[in-house]
Write an enzyme that holds these catalytic residues in place. Structure first.
Site, PDB file in Angstrom:
ATOM      1  CB  CYS A   2      -0.907   0.071   1.130  1.00 43.31           C
ATOM      2  SG  CYS A   2      -2.021  -1.059   1.175  1.00 43.31           S
ATOM      3  NE  ARG A  28       4.644   1.970   0.124  1.00 49.25           N
ATOM      4  CZ  ARG A  28       5.336   1.779   1.043  1.00 49.25           C
ATOM      5  NH1 ARG A  28       6.536   1.704   1.008  1.00 49.25           N
ATOM      6  NH2 ARG A  28       4.771   1.394   2.413  1.00 49.25           N
ATOM      7  CD1 TRP A  74       0.265  -6.749  -2.374  1.00 49.33           C
ATOM      8  CD2 TRP A  74      -0.147  -6.919  -0.124  1.00 49.33           C
ATOM      9  NE1 TRP A  74       0.749  -7.758  -1.807  1.00 49.33           N
ATOM     10  CE2 TRP A  74       0.715  -8.056  -0.572  1.00 49.33           C
ATOM     11  CE3 TRP A  74      -0.302  -6.594   1.120  1.00 49.33           C
ATOM     12  CZ2 TRP A  74       0.905  -9.161   0.266  1.00 49.33           C
ATOM     13  CZ3 TRP A  74       0.044  -7.715   2.192  1.00 49.33           C
ATOM     14  CH2 TRP A  74       0.534  -9.059   1.648  1.00 49.33           C
ATOM     15  CG  ASN A  98       1.217   1.566   4.320  1.00 51.83           C
ATOM     16  OD1 ASN A  98       2.331   1.751   4.410  1.00 51.83           O
ATOM     17  ND2 ASN A  98       0.849   0.363   4.069  1.00 51.83           N
ATOM     18  N   GLY A  99      -1.217   0.060   6.223  1.00 48.99           N
ATOM     19  CA  GLY A  99      -1.053  -0.786   7.731  1.00 48.99           C
ATOM     20  C   GLY A  99      -2.009  -1.784   7.864  1.00 48.99           C
ATOM     21  CD  GLU A 463      17.887 -13.217  -4.503  1.00 47.20           C
ATOM     22  OE1 GLU A 463      17.060 -13.623  -3.662  1.00 47.20           O
ATOM     23  OE2 GLU A 463      17.297 -12.257  -5.401  1.00 47.20           O
ATOM     24  CE  LYS A 467      14.674 -11.730  -7.169  1.00 49.16           C
ATOM     25  NZ  LYS A 467      15.344 -10.798  -6.136  1.00 49.16           N
ATOM     26  CD  GLU A 470      10.706 -11.642  -6.406  1.00 46.17           C
ATOM     27  OE1 GLU A 470       9.908 -11.326  -5.752  1.00 46.17           O
ATOM     28  OE2 GLU A 470      11.929 -11.839  -6.255  1.00 46.17           O
ATOM     29  CG  HIS A 486      20.582 -37.200   0.365  1.00 48.15           C
ATOM     30  ND1 HIS A 486      21.008 -38.279   0.698  1.00 48.15           N
ATOM     31  CD2 HIS A 486      21.655 -36.478   0.238  1.00 48.15           C
ATOM     32  CE1 HIS A 486      22.287 -38.471   0.830  1.00 48.15           C
ATOM     33  NE2 HIS A 486      22.800 -37.260   0.554  1.00 48.15           N
ATOM     34  CE  LYS A 586      12.021  -2.564  -4.429  1.00 48.30           C
ATOM     35  NZ  LYS A 586      12.432  -3.740  -4.848  1.00 48.30           N
TER      36      LYS A 586
HETATM   37  C1  F6R Z   1      12.621 -10.441  -3.649  1.00 53.65           C
HETATM   38  C2  F6R Z   1      11.918  -9.305  -2.790  1.00 53.65           C
HETATM   39  C3  F6R Z   1      11.641  -9.659  -1.645  1.00 53.65           C
HETATM   40  C4  F6R Z   1      12.376  -8.618  -0.528  1.00 53.65           C
HETATM   41  C5  F6R Z   1      11.765  -8.859   0.909  1.00 53.65           C
HETATM   42  C6  F6R Z   1      12.662  -8.104   2.177  1.00 53.65           C
HETATM   43  O1  F6R Z   1      13.136  -9.919  -5.080  1.00 53.65           O
HETATM   44  O2  F6R Z   1      12.216  -8.419  -3.138  1.00 53.65           O
HETATM   45  O3  F6R Z   1      11.703 -10.979  -1.006  1.00 53.65           O
HETATM   46  O4  F6R Z   1      13.714  -8.994  -0.603  1.00 53.65           O
HETATM   47  O5  F6R Z   1      10.396  -8.549   0.857  1.00 53.65           O
HETATM   48  O6  F6R Z   1      12.567  -6.707   1.663  1.00 53.65           O
HETATM   49  P1  F6R Z   1      13.480  -5.616   1.971  1.00 53.65           P
HETATM   50  O7  F6R Z   1      14.693  -5.917   1.525  1.00 53.65           O
HETATM   51  O8  F6R Z   1      12.813  -4.119   1.614  1.00 53.65           O
HETATM   52  O9  F6R Z   1      13.553  -5.691   3.596  1.00 53.65           O
END
Ligand code: F6R
Length: 591
Positions: A2, A28, A74, A98-99, A463, A467, A470, A486, A586
């Site tokens: 949000c 966001r 969101w 937001n929250g 990682e 990536k 997602e 295993h 994000k």
């Molecule tokens: C994956 C991604 C998320 C963030 C996670 C932590 O590409 O972006 O997994 O890494 O939500 O976010 P931050 O780094 O902002 O604490």
């Protein structure tokens, strides 16, 4: 998670300004969007729609007014549709939030029993109904009385037909107040501020702010005036758009080299290196924590601390760490890694450890974020604004910061030299990345993709898997290559792809065994290696991407970029929007 925005303009069209702000804030959350404008006759006009911000366009025609608030959602409570979209309105008020309001059920019951009719399924609607109920002619008093009843987290933007400005409230959700030539703005994040903003104030938890087109006045929860420092904003902190790139994700991958250089430079310019060295050298143990990609950066960095520096290092998922009885002493060094610096799980986890006596360092891309207020020391990641929801350049920036911190146990200038010498490798990889497209085609044609590696390659594999899943929505997992036999080997067939990372020559033979085991089961294989002999040996049996040569320890800085490109290209081949993956956002500011 949000985004909220509000503008009080000296002149001009506030609805247009808020709309542009919502476009910048869309990373966001993109489940729904909406805005309210106070028009020049003191009426509040609200437009809100399910789906993307662009869906608001058609409803904005003919709306005028210099004060407006907006929201991009969101969804947490209630499905993403027109009704649940913000702003929520009651009487003469309109609110964006937001929250999460944790006690919204009790508040809703109480309001309903006194005759209040709710229209949405959201937790946020209780806020506007409470404010409206408390209103006896003074907006500020009504807001202060209402927020005292809320439990949870909230950044609020509030419009009132009787008041020419905006009221903002902050508690455990981010919000900044920006000042510029055209007026005053409130916004969830600095990068999404309009480009006329040249300075910001950061409200503290509990603050209530009156915003007009000329000024902002800050009050604590009891309405006592408080001072908040005004700080300059620099152009590099703002979202400068995606230029000629088709997506932010690609643009941001191409900004990796600059991130490495800027993070190295800032380390020696902006960090209290003397005190940080004392922390690191005096540590009985290092705990690195974060979520998602930030946690995965910790997995790589644990190798820097343990293998290179001989310091015991454990890596913990922040949402688990908060509730775990981990052993802490006054010499335990906790490193919180967070791109946004606002991730609630991370902020809460390290706050709890700090209370128990640990020293806390924050590694973050956002200088004024919540995590920086908890940490004793901050090590900036200088990736600039990262707009794509999937973290790319910020991950590499986190690795740089963590490599330098680990380097403080020895010769940190040598560590910096090693990092800077990698920049050529990163740029030559980006200049010649046709293999990314070939491997992406195989990913896109597979029912599942496994990323395998040993040692530091395993940490990168985890990682790589995050990536890919997602942004492409293909099932994926990151595994230690030795674990394949295993269990996971049972999943391998002609429809799966295994991407094997081989950058540590001491473990290369073992990884080659994994390649043979997969091929014998008709599984498809791609190999990413910085080792010329491995590339030559395996090129007959797998799609091999020979990336620029580097040591095993430094290979994540290059191999991770290759893997980000593969994820990006796979998403594009499948017609996904890599910048806005479904269901994600994000900056995850709720637990
Ligand atoms: C994956 C991604 C998320 C963030 C996670 C932590 O590409 O972006 O997994 O890494 O939500 O976010 P931050 O780094 O902002 O604490």
């Amino acid at each position: 998670m949000c985004g909220i925005i509000g503008v009080a303009l000296k002149s001009g069209n506030a609805a247009r300004e808020v709309y542009s702000g919502l476009e910048r804030l869309e990373y966001r959350g993109y489940d729904s969007a909406g805005l309210s404008v106070r028009d020049n006759d003191g009426r509040i006009i609200t437009v809100k729609r399910g789906g993307r911000v662009a869906n608001l366009q058609a409803g904005l025609y003919g709306i005028t007014g210099c004060v407006a608030i907006g929201h991009t959602r969101w969804a947490t409570h209630g499905e993403p549709n027109d009704v649940n979209a913000h702003p929520h309105t009651a009487g003469i008020f309109s609110v964006v939030h937001n929250g999460i309001i944790e006690n919204f059920r009790e508040l809703k019951d109480e309001l309903q029993s006194s005759g209040e009719k709710f229209v949405s399924e959201t937790d946020s609607e209780v806020i506007v109904r409470l404010i409206n109920r408390e209103y006896k002619g003074d907006v500020l008093t009504a807001v202060a009385a209402a927020v005292k009843k809320l439990k949870g987290s909230y950044a609020l933007g509030i419009l009132c037909a009787d008041f020419k400005g905006i009221i903002a409230v902050k508690y455990k959700s981010p919000v900044v107040v920006g000042f510029g030539t055209d007026g005053v703005t409130l916004c969830s994040d600095i990068p999404a501020l309009p480009d006329y903003v040249n300075s910001v104030c950061l409200p503290e938890d509990g603050d209530i702010v009156i915003i007009t087109d000329k000024s902002a006045s800050f009050y604590d929860k009891d309405l006592q005036p408080v001072n908040r420092v005004r700080r300059p904003v620099f152009a590099g902190q703002l979202n400068a758009g995606r230029g000629d790139y088709p997506h932010f994700m690609l643009k941001e991958i191409y900004e990796t080299e600059q991130t490495v250089r800027d993070t190295c430079e800032s380390f020696f310019r902006n960090v209290d290196v003397k005190r940080l060295t004392e922390y690191v050298r005096g540590a009985d143990r290092v705990i690195i924590t974060g979520c998602g990609t930030a946690y995965n950066a910790g997995l790589v960095a644990a190798r820097f601390f343990t293998d290179r520096c001989g310091v015991f290092c454990q890596v913990e998922i922040a949402s688990e760490l908060r509730y775990s009885p981990v052993h802490i002493t006054s010499a335990t060094l906790v490193i919180a890694v967070s791109q946004s610096g606002e991730t609630a799980d991370t902020v809460e986890a390290v706050s709890a450890l700090k209370e128990r006596g640990a020293r806390v360092i924050a590694v973050t891309n956002c200088g004024f974020s919540a995590i920086t207020r908890v940490a004793g020391l901050v090590v900036p990641v200088c990736a600039g604004a990262e707009v794509c929801v999937a973290a790319t350049k910020s991950y590499i920036g986190q690795l740089v910061a963590l490599y330098l911190i680990a380097g403080l146990t020895g010769d940190v200038f040598k560590a910096r030299g090693e990092l800077l010498s990698l920049c050529n490798g990163i740029s030559s990889l980006l200049n010649d990345c046709s293999k990314a497209g070939l491997i992406a085609e195989k990913c896109a044609a597979s029912s599942a993709v496994f990323f395998l590696g040993r040692g530091i390659d395993y940490a990168v594999a985890v990682e790589a898997s995050l990536k890919l899943k997602e942004v492409s929505y293909i099932f994926s997992d990151g595994y230690p290559a030795g674990e394949l036999k295993h269990g996971t080997l049972a999943l391998v067939d002609e429809n799966t792809l295994s991407v094997i990372l081989i950058c540590d020559k001491t473990l290369a033979d073992k990884c080659e065994n994994a390649v043979s085991q997969i091929i014998s089961r008709k599984g498809k294989v791609a190999v990413i290696t910085c080792l010329a002999d491995v590339a030559e040996k395996l090129s007959g049996s797998a799609e091999v991407w020979k990336i620029p040569a580097c040591s095993a320890e430094l290979s994540p800085f290059v191999s991770a970029v290759a893997l980000q490109l593969i994820a990006y290209k796979t998403a594009v081949l499948l017609g996904r929007d890599p910048d806005k993956p479904r269901n994600l956002a994000k900056s995850v500011t709720v637990e």
